[in-house]
Design a protein around this motif. Sequence first.
Motif, PDB file in Angstrom:
ATOM      1  N   SER A   1      -4.188  -4.996 -13.877  1.00  0.00           N
ATOM      2  CA  SER A   1      -3.261  -4.036 -13.274  1.00  0.00           C
ATOM      3  C   SER A   1      -2.384  -4.766 -12.260  1.00  0.00           C
ATOM      4  CB  SER A   1      -4.034  -2.915 -12.572  1.00  0.00           C
ATOM      5  OG  SER A   1      -4.648  -3.409 -11.393  1.00  0.00           O
ATOM      6  N   VAL A   2      -1.318  -4.110 -11.814  1.00  0.00           N
ATOM      7  CA  VAL A   2      -0.445  -4.692 -10.788  1.00  0.00           C
ATOM      8  C   VAL A   2      -1.259  -4.981  -9.525  1.00  0.00           C
ATOM      9  CG1 VAL A   2       1.509  -4.223  -9.248  1.00  0.00           C
ATOM     10  CG2 VAL A   2       1.667  -3.623 -11.666  1.00  0.00           C
ATOM     11  N   ILE A   3      -2.107  -4.047  -9.132  1.00  0.00           N
ATOM     12  CA  ILE A   3      -2.919  -4.225  -7.917  1.00  0.00           C
ATOM     13  C   ILE A   3      -3.870  -5.405  -8.075  1.00  0.00           C
ATOM     14  CG2 ILE A   3      -4.646  -3.134  -6.410  1.00  0.00           C
ATOM     15  CD1 ILE A   3      -1.718  -2.002  -6.213  1.00  0.00           C
ATOM     16  N   GLU A   4      -4.509  -5.533  -9.221  1.00  0.00           N
ATOM     17  CA  GLU A   4      -5.407  -6.672  -9.465  1.00  0.00           C
ATOM     18  C   GLU A   4      -4.635  -7.988  -9.432  1.00  0.00           C
ATOM     19  OE1 GLU A   4      -8.773  -4.538 -12.313  1.00  0.00           O
ATOM     20  OE2 GLU A   4      -6.866  -5.195 -13.199  1.00  0.00           O
ATOM     21  N   THR A   5      -3.408  -7.965  -9.946  1.00  0.00           N
ATOM     22  CA  THR A   5      -2.570  -9.163  -9.929  1.00  0.00           C
ATOM     23  C   THR A   5      -2.237  -9.568  -8.494  1.00  0.00           C
ATOM     24  OG1 THR A   5      -1.590  -8.557 -12.060  1.00  0.00           O
ATOM     25  CG2 THR A   5      -0.389 -10.174 -10.733  1.00  0.00           C
ATOM     26  N   ILE A   6      -1.876  -8.586  -7.673  1.00  0.00           N
ATOM     27  CA  ILE A   6      -1.543  -8.868  -6.271  1.00  0.00           C
ATOM     28  C   ILE A   6      -2.735  -9.498  -5.561  1.00  0.00           C
ATOM     29  CG2 ILE A   6      -0.994  -7.803  -4.042  1.00  0.00           C
ATOM     30  CD1 ILE A   6       0.568  -5.666  -5.709  1.00  0.00           C
ATOM     31  N   ILE A   7      -3.902  -8.904  -5.725  1.00  0.00           N
ATOM     32  CA  ILE A   7      -5.114  -9.408  -5.070  1.00  0.00           C
ATOM     33  C   ILE A   7      -5.396 -10.845  -5.506  1.00  0.00           C
ATOM     34  CG2 ILE A   7      -7.626  -9.129  -4.958  1.00  0.00           C
ATOM     35  CD1 ILE A   7      -7.046  -6.032  -5.104  1.00  0.00           C
ATOM     36  N   ARG A   8      -5.315 -11.110  -6.802  1.00  0.00           N
ATOM     37  CA  ARG A   8      -5.585 -12.446  -7.328  1.00  0.00           C
ATOM     38  C   ARG A   8      -4.539 -13.455  -6.851  1.00  0.00           C
ATOM     39  NH1 ARG A   8      -3.241 -14.835 -11.257  1.00  0.00           N
ATOM     40  NH2 ARG A   8      -2.478 -12.926 -12.246  1.00  0.00           N
ATOM     41  N   GLU A   9      -3.271 -13.102  -6.960  1.00  0.00           N
ATOM     42  CA  GLU A   9      -2.201 -14.043  -6.616  1.00  0.00           C
ATOM     43  C   GLU A   9      -2.199 -14.394  -5.126  1.00  0.00           C
ATOM     44  OE1 GLU A   9      -0.175 -15.891  -8.330  1.00  0.00           O
ATOM     45  OE2 GLU A   9      -0.413 -15.068 -10.338  1.00  0.00           O
ATOM     46  N   VAL A  10      -2.431 -13.421  -4.262  1.00  0.00           N
ATOM     47  CA  VAL A  10      -2.482 -13.710  -2.826  1.00  0.00           C
ATOM     48  C   VAL A  10      -3.620 -14.683  -2.536  1.00  0.00           C
ATOM     49  CG1 VAL A  10      -2.972 -12.719  -0.543  1.00  0.00           C
ATOM     50  CG2 VAL A  10      -1.328 -11.599  -2.067  1.00  0.00           C
ATOM     51  N   LYS A  11      -4.776 -14.445  -3.126  1.00  0.00           N
ATOM     52  CA  LYS A  11      -5.913 -15.338  -2.877  1.00  0.00           C
ATOM     53  C   LYS A  11      -5.642 -16.739  -3.428  1.00  0.00           C
ATOM     54  CE  LYS A  11     -10.872 -15.462  -2.717  1.00  0.00           C
ATOM     55  NZ  LYS A  11     -12.110 -14.735  -2.943  1.00  0.00           N
TER      56      LYS A  11
ATOM     57  N   HIS B   1      -1.179  -1.377   1.082  1.00  0.00           N
ATOM     58  CA  HIS B   1      -0.498  -0.204   1.624  1.00  0.00           C
ATOM     59  C   HIS B   1       0.659   0.193   0.711  1.00  0.00           C
ATOM     60  CE1 HIS B   1      -2.823  -0.294   5.355  1.00  0.00           C
ATOM     61  NE2 HIS B   1      -2.669  -1.601   5.348  1.00  0.00           N
ATOM     62  N   ASP B   2       1.711   0.700   1.284  1.00  0.00           N
ATOM     63  CA  ASP B   2       2.844   1.221   0.521  1.00  0.00           C
ATOM     64  C   ASP B   2       3.593   0.145  -0.248  1.00  0.00           C
ATOM     65  OD1 ASP B   2       2.333   3.723   1.621  1.00  0.00           O
ATOM     66  OD2 ASP B   2       3.712   3.407   3.291  1.00  0.00           O
TER      67      ASP B   2
ATOM     68  N   SER C   1       9.520  -7.510 -10.405  1.00  0.00           N
ATOM     69  CA  SER C   1       8.757  -7.942  -9.226  1.00  0.00           C
ATOM     70  C   SER C   1       8.551  -6.745  -8.317  1.00  0.00           C
ATOM     71  CB  SER C   1       9.528  -9.031  -8.467  1.00  0.00           C
ATOM     72  OG  SER C   1       9.765 -10.142  -9.290  1.00  0.00           O
ATOM     73  N   GLU C   2       7.292  -6.509  -7.967  1.00  0.00           N
ATOM     74  CA  GLU C   2       6.951  -5.408  -7.061  1.00  0.00           C
ATOM     75  C   GLU C   2       6.462  -5.998  -5.749  1.00  0.00           C
ATOM     76  OE1 GLU C   2       4.543  -2.253  -8.719  1.00  0.00           O
ATOM     77  OE2 GLU C   2       5.212  -2.753 -10.742  1.00  0.00           O
ATOM     78  N   TYR C   3       6.852  -5.350  -4.652  1.00  0.00           N
ATOM     79  CA  TYR C   3       6.506  -5.820  -3.310  1.00  0.00           C
ATOM     80  C   TYR C   3       5.745  -4.724  -2.573  1.00  0.00           C
ATOM     81  CZ  TYR C   3       9.762  -9.551  -4.339  1.00  0.00           C
ATOM     82  OH  TYR C   3      10.388 -10.621  -4.910  1.00  0.00           O
ATOM     83  N   TYR C   4       4.643  -5.104  -1.936  1.00  0.00           N
ATOM     84  CA  TYR C   4       3.779  -4.174  -1.216  1.00  0.00           C
ATOM     85  C   TYR C   4       3.455  -4.717   0.160  1.00  0.00           C
ATOM     86  CZ  TYR C   4       2.681  -1.871  -5.661  1.00  0.00           C
ATOM     87  OH  TYR C   4       2.756  -1.184  -6.850  1.00  0.00           O
ATOM     88  N   PHE C   5       3.243  -3.810   1.100  1.00  0.00           N
ATOM     89  CA  PHE C   5       2.632  -4.187   2.369  1.00  0.00           C
ATOM     90  C   PHE C   5       1.137  -4.305   2.116  1.00  0.00           C
ATOM     91  CE2 PHE C   5       6.314  -1.904   4.388  1.00  0.00           C
ATOM     92  CZ  PHE C   5       6.851  -3.021   4.996  1.00  0.00           C
ATOM     93  N   VAL C   6       0.528  -5.365   2.638  1.00  0.00           N
ATOM     94  CA  VAL C   6      -0.911  -5.544   2.487  1.00  0.00           C
ATOM     95  C   VAL C   6      -1.521  -5.930   3.826  1.00  0.00           C
ATOM     96  CG1 VAL C   6      -0.710  -6.262   0.066  1.00  0.00           C
ATOM     97  CG2 VAL C   6      -0.815  -8.001   1.852  1.00  0.00           C
TER      98      VAL C   6
ATOM     99  N   SER D   1      12.580  -0.536  10.393  1.00  0.00           N
ATOM    100  CA  SER D   1      11.749   0.623  10.722  1.00  0.00           C
ATOM    101  C   SER D   1      10.534   0.689   9.792  1.00  0.00           C
ATOM    102  CB  SER D   1      12.541   1.919  10.639  1.00  0.00           C
ATOM    103  OG  SER D   1      13.040   2.124   9.337  1.00  0.00           O
ATOM    104  N   LEU D   2      10.650   0.172   8.570  1.00  0.00           N
ATOM    105  CA  LEU D   2       9.501   0.113   7.667  1.00  0.00           C
ATOM    106  C   LEU D   2       8.392  -0.720   8.273  1.00  0.00           C
ATOM    107  CD1 LEU D   2      11.223  -0.569   4.207  1.00  0.00           C
ATOM    108  CD2 LEU D   2      10.094   1.541   4.907  1.00  0.00           C
ATOM    109  N   LEU D   3       8.768  -1.837   8.872  1.00  0.00           N
ATOM    110  CA  LEU D   3       7.788  -2.742   9.459  1.00  0.00           C
ATOM    111  C   LEU D   3       7.196  -2.176  10.735  1.00  0.00           C
ATOM    112  CD1 LEU D   3       9.796  -6.043   8.985  1.00  0.00           C
ATOM    113  CD2 LEU D   3       7.940  -5.183   7.563  1.00  0.00           C
ATOM    114  N   GLU D   4       8.015  -1.496  11.517  1.00  0.00           N
ATOM    115  CA  GLU D   4       7.530  -0.950  12.787  1.00  0.00           C
ATOM    116  C   GLU D   4       6.516   0.155  12.574  1.00  0.00           C
ATOM    117  OE1 GLU D   4      11.264   0.032  14.543  1.00  0.00           O
ATOM    118  OE2 GLU D   4      11.596  -2.016  15.273  1.00  0.00           O
TER     119      GLU D   4
END
Length: 140
Positions: free
Chosen positions: A22-32, A43-44, A67-72, A135-138
């Motif tokens: 899944s996209v979420i599994e990909t994010i977790i794997r790629e960051v690590k 997060h969002d 390419s999808e971008y998420y706050f983590v 404002s997204l970051l704040e």
Amino acid sequence: MVYSVVNKEFKFPGGGKEPGESVIETIIREVKEEVGYSIKQIHDKVGIITEYNIAQEKQYDFFKMISEYYFVEIDQNLHLQNLDDYEKKLKFEPKWINIKDACEFNKKTLENNINLSSWIKRETLVLEELLNNISLLENM
């Protein structure tokens, strides 16, 4: 962020999905793999970019990449990176840097046309959008 010592640029950790992932599994794997940190929470979604290009493979007419971008939120315990061969060749290093500095650094690299990667324009665009929507970051 990921810093390429060879290309002198910053990028977000990321890469292609593996079969059945899944996209979420990909994010977790790629960051690590790319920066050596584990994700505590995703997060969002910040945004999504769809790119089209001429395919390099003769059997295809065009190339499409989403390419999808998420706050983590990450675990602060650093682990060893698990880089692909091309990532090792580009000497990927995890770097803590604020968004404005990463954006300005990439813009200078683009201006100087130094070892341009295929992703630097996209990553710089995302950094600029984050700065324009601070404002997204704040709210994080």
